[in-house]
Design an enzyme around this catalytic site. Sequence first.
Site, PDB file in Angstrom:
ATOM      1  N   SER A  52       0.802  -1.216   0.000  1.00 42.50           N
ATOM      2  CA  SER A  52       0.000   0.000   0.000  1.00 42.50           C
ATOM      3  C   SER A  52       0.839   1.273   0.000  1.00 42.50           C
ATOM      4  CB  SER A  52      -0.954  -0.005   1.186  1.00 42.50           C
ATOM      5  OG  SER A  52      -0.241   0.228   2.366  1.00 42.50           O
ATOM      6  N   LYS A  53       2.140   1.167   0.205  1.00 43.11           N
ATOM      7  CA  LYS A  53       2.947   2.389   0.215  1.00 43.11           C
ATOM      8  C   LYS A  53       3.722   2.594  -1.076  1.00 43.11           C
ATOM      9  CE  LYS A  53       2.504   2.993   4.994  1.00 43.11           C
ATOM     10  NZ  LYS A  53       2.973   3.022   6.348  1.00 43.11           N
ATOM     11  N   ASN A  54       3.257   1.931  -2.110  1.00 45.63           N
ATOM     12  CA  ASN A  54       3.908   2.043  -3.396  1.00 45.63           C
ATOM     13  C   ASN A  54       3.208   3.136  -4.205  1.00 45.63           C
ATOM     14  OD1 ASN A  54       3.629   1.424  -6.289  1.00 45.63           O
ATOM     15  ND2 ASN A  54       5.118  -0.159  -5.851  1.00 45.63           N
ATOM     16  N   MET A  72       4.048   0.697  10.373  1.00 51.51           N
ATOM     17  CA  MET A  72       5.335   1.088   9.801  1.00 51.51           C
ATOM     18  C   MET A  72       5.305   2.543   9.362  1.00 51.51           C
ATOM     19  SD  MET A  72       7.194  -0.597   6.541  1.00 51.51           S
ATOM     20  CE  MET A  72       8.276   0.497   5.665  1.00 51.51           C
TER      21      MET A  72
END
Lengths: 339, 359
Positions: free
Chosen positions: A118-120, B1
């Site tokens: 999801s952090k791409n 994170m």
Amino acid sequence: MESRSGKSEVEEEEEHRRVPLSERAEWSDITPIPQDDGPNPVVPISYTKDFVEVMDYFRAVYFADERSPRALSLTAEAIHLNAGNYTVWHFRRLLLESLKVDLREELGFVERIATDNSKNYQIWHHRRWVAEKLGPDARSNELEFTKKILSVDAKHYHAWSHRQWVLQALGGWEDELNYCTELLEEDIFNNSAWNQRYFVITKSPFLGGLKAMKENEVLYTIEAIVACPENESSWRYLRGLYKGEITSWVNDPQVSSTCLKILRTKSNYLFALSTILDLICLGYQPNREITDAVVALKTPDMDELDQDIARNICSILEHVDPIRANYWIWRKSRILQSA
Amino acid sequence: MEVKFDVVINFYKHFILRRKKERLRRTTPSLHQPLPSSTPGHFSCEMGELVTEKHVRYILSVEKRKDNFESVVMEHLRMNGAYWGLTALDLLGKLDTVDVDEVVSWMLSCQHELGGFAGNVGHDPHILYTLSAVQVLALFDKLDAIDVDKVTNYIVSLQNEDGSFSGDMWGEVDTRFSYIAICCLSILHRLDKINVEKAVKYIISCKNMDGGFGCTPGGESHAGQIFCCVGALALTGSLDLVDKDLLGWWLCERQVKSGGLNGRPEKLPDVCYSWWVLSSLIMIDRVHWISKEKLIKFILDCQDTENGGISDRPDDAVDVFHTYFGVAGLSLLEYPGLKPIDPAYALPVDVVNRIFFTK
């Protein structure tokens, strides 16, 4: 949630056992193009076998500009192996357009990929492209999608960014302020939710803008501040409500009385004290109650207090916030300059 | 994170650094071999010291350990990896261990016909990799190896009507790309080829009530985006548009008890913010507002003193990305033995001076 049956054939296959492309009949006419590591490949990278094969076939269809369903499923395989490759995503968009694929299915694909990545950045860019093509029909789906991600990580930068874009491009503002309130009830320290709240009250076409919202928002924020006076986010939000209105900020008794209330508790008073300092620097005249509350914060290990209330505040802050001592010394020096 | 700040951030662990094979054999010891300490006393002192030699060895050895997953994900962003590794080596005074011609010829083969650079050979160009390529070429004083006009045309083509920049021809807009475009063109002496006024106006439209900046108008302030916006404003001589005291206060609030810096309120500290927060504070002339000693200690605590490398937080696994940001942060803090780094260009000061004062 996507049902298992919603997965494409390729993905189902992936989960069981991956059959190499070289063993699949439908790919027999393609000559894969190996990665060219440039001149003088000193240290070839040891990629996984599957990755090498998929990318070799990908290069072949990409360079041939083959707009076919099998090319589309190949991009899905490549993205599964590495969701960060711009070129593969780009080619997938070309294919989606050429093949006139139902883009609602594509949202499901993105969602499955996003579960692991999801952090791409590419995923979000692709998602926006799809939603833009779908138009207002995609609105509720996109708001739900970001909500789902934010329920796991409420400060997810990409999800917030996407959500702001959805609101501005596709609408859906109606419930957004309530959503912010919900998130702040869960975590009053969530700076992203405070930021979104400011975004909503300043930009929503339904709320009348900052001026119309100010009174209620001040009450809401003061309540939040009193509950947790150590919350940087709520203090900054409060200041933001008085944007462009310094006189109102300095003279609003709600602000100084909130500070006083906190100073008197003698705990978690750093932001209350620094706010009083800001107000004084802008022309606020502290009353006796405030002065007494400040003096009462002095501890025996501190130096003799100054006559000047603002300099006293700086000394106290220097003492209770030693990591930023230089900042408070600088603030004090500014008071000397202006005196 | 923690949300990391770059296109690559989930996948930075290993990258490929090209250099002479012979050198590799000669100078890179096995990772399991105990290494002599080049900095006596760092085991006993309360505050450790920078284990420079070990970091150099770590950076040079990364390519030997080609973990499959990481080599897959690094494949498309080797260019960023090259920048991190090589800049860190230069700050540590060891850039001469690298074969310049090899790196440069590989870089040139990553240039697309449109002028932009790709993350690796055969990929599509992106502004992210174009800046890394230009920075690395500047590091080696090899900017004359590229067709500057072509690179300039590529970047100019990415500016949008509202002054913002897209990352590539498909249009993702972000203040990161404004910084990259401005930094790149400034290094190439071609800043006059874009509409600087509009570019600055767009960046200012991303300014928030807390003095910080987000990725697009209304986006939450984030230390990484702040670095990009403040950097772009510094490079265009527009720092007067920053609310320096307000932003400085927000930035110095990023320092937490451990001495480390976070990127947003209530987030965990991370070595990479040593760069983003610190460089921004320096550019607006407010760096003395934080405790430098405590930050130095935090960064040093994130070192792997046995095998080299720096991690995001103490006791986490090291990687090249954080090794670079840790070393760069220490350089900004004037840690002894490191070359000074320029906070806006993110290049060693001597490199920046060479670009602007010798030609």
